[in-house]
Design an enzyme around this catalytic site. Structure first.
Site, short mmCIF file in Angstrom:
data_model
loop_
_atom_site.label_atom_id
_atom_site.label_comp_id
_atom_site.label_asym_id
_atom_site.label_seq_id
_atom_site.Cartn_x
_atom_site.Cartn_y
_atom_site.Cartn_z
CB SER A 177 5.15 -1.74 11.94
OG SER A 177 4.65 -0.43 12.16
N GLY B 22 4.84 1.27 4.67
CA GLY B 22 6.14 1.91 4.51
C GLY B 22 7.18 1.04 3.80
CE LYS C 6 0.33 3.34 4.84
NZ LYS C 6 0.15 3.43 6.26
CD GLU D 85 -2.94 5.19 6.90
OE1 GLU D 85 -2.95 5.31 5.66
OE2 GLU D 85 -1.95 4.74 7.51
CD GLU E 217 -3.52 -2.97 7.38
OE1 GLU E 217 -2.38 -3.16 6.96
OE2 GLU E 217 -4.17 -1.94 7.15
N GLY F 109 2.13 2.09 10.67
CA GLY F 109 3.02 3.24 10.51
C GLY F 109 3.71 3.67 11.79
CG ASN G 197 -1.72 1.22 1.41
OD1 ASN G 197 -1.85 2.02 0.48
ND2 ASN G 197 -2.27 1.42 2.60
CG HIS H 110 -5.81 1.50 5.25
ND1 HIS H 110 -5.37 2.42 6.17
CD2 HIS H 110 -4.75 0.68 4.99
CE1 HIS H 110 -4.11 2.17 6.46
NE2 HIS H 110 -3.70 1.13 5.77
#
Ligand code: PEP
Length: 258
Positions: A212, A234, A11, A96, A166, A172, A9, A94
């Protein structure tokens, strides 16, 4: 045998030039049949990345999808548009999107239904916050999110999607769930699917862990019996790290129980 699935992902990252460079680097490390690999660039890069993936085993996914097929919905991107550009997957729900853009379980339900109706495979994200984990509410939260997203649908829905556990506190933050924490949650999610959609669907559904994931911790997480892949933020922006996570998945995939 559940084939592991690793999705990146990206982002809100990468220009077209940066996206092309990353795909070029990734193509070398993703040449495996032992794991499915997906990249989810931002909407702006989908049309540029799609032709770069031709001839590789990497599939294209979107980070989100709207619930209507077309119309006066300024700013939205619909399932037929994603199919048209070459997407096979779409991330839905997600954390976020849930926390920063107010997406409810009902919105998640509508989006995943729309994705399925147009032939996309939704990657449906669920997970608890730190406060919920500390209050021992993790399994209740997961059940509520699964009920909200999938409840009321015909049981065969569980055969047509990917779930991603998740934990919000791990996304993150550099703090990943321990393999044991991940396994406990994944086992409960699989049990929910078995209860709701039947034991075969429970055994077949692929459940990714996200939060992570790095080259260093991937193997321990992916070796858990109910962890069938990873949703990677990330570390998916670095070809070397993402490639190492794919390798770890390919290794565990070969040894996964049915
Ligand atoms: C994610 O974006 O779904 C995610 C898990 O991010 P990160 O790997 O950076 O925690």
């Amino acid at each position: 045998m559940r084939k592991p699935i690793i999705a990146g992902n990206w982002k809100a990252n990468l220009t077209l030039r940066e996206a092309a460079t990353l795909i070029h680097q990734l193509k070398g490390s993703c040449d495996t049949d032992a794991a499915d690999v997906v990249v989810c660039p931002p909407f702006t890069a989908l049309a540029a990345v799609a032709p770069l993936l031709k001839g590789s085993r990497i599939a294209l996914g979107a980070q989100d999808v709207f619930w209507e097929a077309a119309g006066a919905f300024t700013g939205e991107v619909t399932p037929p548009m994603l199919v048209d550009v070459g997407c096979r997957y779409a991330i839905v729900g997600h954390s976020e999107r849930r926390t920063q853009f107010g997406e409810s379980d009902e919105v998640v339900r509508r989006k995943l239904q729309a994705a399925l109706a147009h032939g996309l495979t939704p990657i449906v994200c669920i997970g608890e916050t730190l406060a919920q984990r500390e209050a021992a509410q993790t399994l209740d939260v997961l059940t509520r999110q699964l009920d909200g997203a999938l409840g009321g649908s015909p049981p065969d829905i569980c055969r047509r999607l990917i779930l991603a556990y998740e934990p919000v506190w791990a996304i993150g933050t550099g703090k990943h769930a321990t393999p044991e924490q991940a396994q406990e949650a994944h086992r409960a999610i699989r049990q929910w699917v078995a209860d709701r959609c039947g034991p075969e669907a429970g055994a077949a559904i692929r459940i990714q862990y996200g939060g992570s994931v790095t080259a260093a911790n991937a193997a321990g997480l992916l070796q858990q019996p109910d962890v069938d892949g990873a949703l990677v933020g990330g570390a998916s922006l670095k070809a070397e790290a993402f490639g190492a996570i794919i390798k770890a998945a390919a290794g565990t995939g070969a040894a996964s129980p049915p």
